[in-house]
Design an enzyme around this catalytic site. Structure first.
Site, mmCIF file in Angstrom:
data_model
loop_
_atom_site.group_PDB
_atom_site.id
_atom_site.type_symbol
_atom_site.label_atom_id
_atom_site.label_comp_id
_atom_site.label_asym_id
_atom_site.label_seq_id
_atom_site.Cartn_x
_atom_site.Cartn_y
_atom_site.Cartn_z
ATOM 1 N N ARG A 121 0.823 -1.229 0.000
ATOM 2 C CA ARG A 121 0.000 0.000 0.000
ATOM 3 C C ARG A 121 0.852 1.272 0.000
ATOM 4 O O ARG A 121 0.427 2.317 0.474
ATOM 5 C CB ARG A 121 -0.984 0.025 1.168
ATOM 6 C CG ARG A 121 -1.979 -1.113 1.129
ATOM 7 C CD ARG A 121 -3.175 -0.859 1.991
ATOM 8 N NE ARG A 121 -4.090 -1.967 1.872
ATOM 9 C CZ ARG A 121 -4.033 -3.065 2.604
ATOM 10 N NH1 ARG A 121 -3.091 -3.186 3.515
ATOM 11 N NH2 ARG A 121 -4.899 -4.027 2.430
ATOM 12 N N LYS A 143 3.029 11.763 -11.214
ATOM 13 C CA LYS A 143 2.257 10.851 -12.066
ATOM 14 C C LYS A 143 3.080 9.580 -12.271
ATOM 15 O O LYS A 143 4.212 9.650 -12.783
ATOM 16 C CB LYS A 143 1.969 11.481 -13.427
ATOM 17 C CG LYS A 143 0.798 12.432 -13.432
ATOM 18 C CD LYS A 143 0.451 12.836 -14.861
ATOM 19 C CE LYS A 143 -0.626 13.891 -14.900
ATOM 20 N NZ LYS A 143 -0.910 14.344 -16.284
ATOM 21 N N GLU A 185 10.392 19.007 -24.529
ATOM 22 C CA GLU A 185 9.662 19.331 -23.288
ATOM 23 C C GLU A 185 10.229 20.618 -22.676
ATOM 24 O O GLU A 185 9.497 21.411 -22.089
ATOM 25 C CB GLU A 185 9.757 18.188 -22.269
ATOM 26 C CG GLU A 185 9.122 16.866 -22.700
ATOM 27 C CD GLU A 185 7.591 16.842 -22.597
ATOM 28 O OE1 GLU A 185 6.983 17.885 -22.285
ATOM 29 O OE2 GLU A 185 7.009 15.773 -22.859
ATOM 30 N N LYS A 227 7.436 23.337 -13.365
ATOM 31 C CA LYS A 227 6.548 22.191 -13.133
ATOM 32 C C LYS A 227 6.091 22.165 -11.674
ATOM 33 O O LYS A 227 4.926 21.896 -11.380
ATOM 34 C CB LYS A 227 7.216 20.874 -13.537
ATOM 35 C CG LYS A 227 6.258 19.702 -13.337
ATOM 36 C CD LYS A 227 6.378 18.576 -14.311
ATOM 37 C CE LYS A 227 5.233 17.577 -14.113
ATOM 38 N NZ LYS A 227 5.381 16.345 -14.848
ATOM 39 N N GLU A 237 -4.547 17.502 -11.611
ATOM 40 C CA GLU A 237 -4.996 17.927 -12.942
ATOM 41 C C GLU A 237 -6.502 18.137 -13.044
ATOM 42 O O GLU A 237 -7.175 17.528 -13.873
ATOM 43 C CB GLU A 237 -4.515 16.928 -14.010
ATOM 44 C CG GLU A 237 -4.491 17.573 -15.392
ATOM 45 C CD GLU A 237 -3.797 16.733 -16.458
ATOM 46 O OE1 GLU A 237 -2.752 16.132 -16.168
ATOM 47 O OE2 GLU A 237 -4.326 16.699 -17.566
ATOM 48 N N ARG A 241 -3.001 22.154 -14.479
ATOM 49 C CA ARG A 241 -1.951 21.198 -14.855
ATOM 50 C C ARG A 241 -2.063 20.776 -16.320
ATOM 51 O O ARG A 241 -1.080 20.344 -16.933
ATOM 52 C CB ARG A 241 -1.988 19.980 -13.919
ATOM 53 C CG ARG A 241 -0.800 19.046 -14.118
ATOM 54 C CD ARG A 241 -0.614 18.043 -13.009
ATOM 55 N NE ARG A 241 0.486 17.146 -13.322
ATOM 56 C CZ ARG A 241 1.090 16.362 -12.456
ATOM 57 N NH1 ARG A 241 0.703 16.355 -11.193
ATOM 58 N NH2 ARG A 241 2.086 15.578 -12.829
ATOM 59 N N ASN A 245 0.303 19.862 -21.086
ATOM 60 C CA ASN A 245 0.036 19.028 -22.256
ATOM 61 C C ASN A 245 0.017 19.831 -23.556
ATOM 62 O O ASN A 245 -0.510 19.355 -24.566
ATOM 63 C CB ASN A 245 -1.301 18.295 -22.080
ATOM 64 C CG ASN A 245 -1.245 17.327 -20.921
ATOM 65 O OD1 ASN A 245 -0.205 16.723 -20.655
ATOM 66 N ND2 ASN A 245 -2.341 17.193 -20.201
ATOM 67 N N HIS A 248 0.410 18.158 -26.915
ATOM 68 C CA HIS A 248 0.314 16.723 -26.678
ATOM 69 C C HIS A 248 -0.926 16.088 -27.322
ATOM 70 O O HIS A 248 -0.937 14.882 -27.550
ATOM 71 C CB HIS A 248 0.317 16.421 -25.169
ATOM 72 C CG HIS A 248 1.686 16.531 -24.549
ATOM 73 N ND1 HIS A 248 2.470 17.657 -24.667
ATOM 74 C CD2 HIS A 248 2.421 15.650 -23.804
ATOM 75 C CE1 HIS A 248 3.618 17.467 -24.020
ATOM 76 N NE2 HIS A 248 3.617 16.262 -23.490
ATOM 77 N N HIS A 252 0.378 13.022 -29.039
ATOM 78 C CA HIS A 252 0.013 11.670 -28.609
ATOM 79 C C HIS A 252 -0.649 10.897 -29.738
ATOM 80 O O HIS A 252 -0.427 9.691 -29.893
ATOM 81 C CB HIS A 252 -0.950 11.731 -27.420
ATOM 82 C CG HIS A 252 -0.254 11.898 -26.108
ATOM 83 N ND1 HIS A 252 -0.778 12.613 -25.067
ATOM 84 C CD2 HIS A 252 0.945 11.443 -25.664
ATOM 85 C CE1 HIS A 252 0.056 12.586 -24.043
ATOM 86 N NE2 HIS A 252 1.112 11.892 -24.377
ATOM 87 N N HIS A 265 8.604 10.374 -28.153
ATOM 88 C CA HIS A 265 7.589 11.279 -27.603
ATOM 89 C C HIS A 265 7.945 12.746 -27.888
ATOM 90 O O HIS A 265 7.101 13.522 -28.353
ATOM 91 C CB HIS A 265 7.478 11.021 -26.087
ATOM 92 C CG HIS A 265 6.559 11.952 -25.380
ATOM 93 N ND1 HIS A 265 5.191 11.887 -25.530
ATOM 94 C CD2 HIS A 265 6.803 12.981 -24.518
ATOM 95 C CE1 HIS A 265 4.634 12.841 -24.783
ATOM 96 N NE2 HIS A 265 5.590 13.507 -24.160
#
Ligand code: NAD
Ligand code: GLY
Length: 379
Positions: A121, A143, A185, A227, A237, A241, A245, A248, A252, A265
């Site tokens: 956990r 993330k 980025e 960031k 998000e 946030r 992206n 993206h 993506h 990427h």
């Protein structure tokens, strides 16, 4: 050594940035009174380069580490390797006070982070990113997660590390293409948040491409600070946030439709950011000179800025964008720029305008075999 703080109440943590930052690992773990038994999760490219040194330094400080090396590349970001990591942790009896060090790029960081978030956990996590992308983005903000055959990043959690070590020396062994992909980025932070950073990148690009420590330290620290500021305001998000992206939505979709392999990427979001800038000029009146500066900076970094699509490929790309998690009620929403350094999110963009923007010529999008269903992507 530079330090950037991520202020999240009792889950706040520092990011240490500099040459040789990895040598702080044992001392920082000891300061936090983490248990002796620990695991270093890495990949089979990074472990031979830095694994021994990290294990030795932990042992010398009285820790009892094991090394888990997964294959390099996106395929390791799967439940299969999560399971393999759990088994190793159980065999070596890691306990609640134990910790995991993620030593590698974003793939290792996301995988090891998810393992740390869920084993017993949740046990302590240390991020030791070794790619430019991971140092400025994936190791910060919490993330973590893995892919499913149904799509990328579909299983995950928000799980903050205890601290992050961005050792700039590790970037020396990074292949040129990976380094440049990470720069996409970096440029993003200038566009979304900081016109001064964008100007610095325009001015000092040669030094950055030459991996000069001084300029690299300043740039990595500034990206981490941006960031951290975004994550401080919107950790999970629900709004702001989303600006991370920028580029993206299209990026993506390009990665997904081309089968996660043709474009890195950073390359895909370089095309995506250039397209988003062009769309911004139509919807938010971003100045044509700013669109040109954005496009030129990506070009100077040797990153692609457009893509050549056949009709069916364009349709597939649009269809993939519709399935992106940023879509609400069937409308494709974009992060768009008002000017360099300032963006807004949740902007509706008509499909016809996306198609028109994508029509500029560039490298052909040849589909490659994929381990993932190209239709589902989360960032
Ligand atoms: P990666 O982890 O696959 O690393 C790229 C390649 O470089 C790999 O082959 C790796 O073995 C090698 N490598 C890593 N460090 C090296 C070094 N110092 N020297 C030599 N080789 C080295 O890719 P990445 O670009 O770092 O990360 C991409 C992943 O990050 C994707 O899965 C993406 O979804 C994820 N990501 C996550 C977040 C987040 O917020 N969690 C943000 C952005 C991207
Ligand atoms: N890389 C996007 C985010 O962390 O939100």
């Amino acid at each position: 050594m530079r330090t950037v703080k991520v202020p999240l109440g009792d889950r706040s943590y520092p990011i240490y940035i500099g040459a040789g930052a990895l040598s702080r690992l044992p001392m920082e773990c000891a300061r936090r009174q983490l248990a002796a038994r620990c695991a270093v999760i890495s990949d089979r490219n990074v472990a031979p380069l830095y694994g021994d040194r990290v294990l030795r330094s932990l042992r010398e400080a009285g820790f009892d580490p094991i090394l888990i090396a997964v294959p390099a590349g996106e395929k390791a970001k799967s439940l299969r390797f999560v399971q393999q990591c759990y088994e190793q942790l159980a065999v070596h009896r890691l306990e609640r006070g134990s910790f995991i060090v993620a030593l590698g790029g974003g793939v290792v960081g996301d995988l090891a982070g998810f393992v740390a978030a869920t084993y017993l956990r949740g046990i302590a996590l240390v991020q030791a990113p070794t790619t430019l992308l991971a140092q400025v983005d994936s190791s910060v903000g919490g993330k973590v997660g893995v892919n499913l055959p149904a799509g990328k990043n579909l299983v995950g959690a928000f799980y903050q590390p205890r601290f992050v070590l961005c050792d700039l020396d590790t970037l020396n062994s990074l292949p040129r293409r990976e380094f440049r992909a990470g720069l996409a980025e970096v440029i993003k932070y200038g566009i979304i948040y900081d016109a001064a950073l964008f100007r610095l990148l325009e001015r000092d690009l040669a030094g950055i491409l030459g991996r000069e420590r001084g300029v690299l330290a300043a740039v990595v620290a500034r990206c981490c600070a941006i960031k951290a500021d975004v994550v401080r305001q919107d950790e999970t998000e629900s709004g702001l946030r989303a600006i991370l992206n920028f580029g993206h939505t299209i990026g993506h979709a390009i990665e997904a439709v081309s089968g996660y392999g043709k474009f890195l990427h950073g390359e895909a979001i370089s095309i995506g950011q250039t397209a988003a800038a062009r769309i911004s000029s139509r919807i938010l009146r971003l100045r044509p000179s700013d669109v040109e500066r954005i496009t030129n900076l990506f070009k100077r970094a040797d990153l692609p800025t457009s893509i050549q699509l056949r009709g069916a490929q364009r349709a597939k790309l649009i269809e993939t964008m519709r399935l992106d998690k940023k879509v609400r009620g069937g409308e494709i929403k974009f992060v768009l720029a008002k000017r360099i350094g300032h963006v807004v999110w949740g902007e509706k963009v008509p499909t016809a305008l996306i198609e028109e923007t994508l029509d500029a010529a560039g490298p052909a999008l040849n589909p490659q075999p994929s381990i993932l269903n190209p239709s589902r992507v989360r960032c």
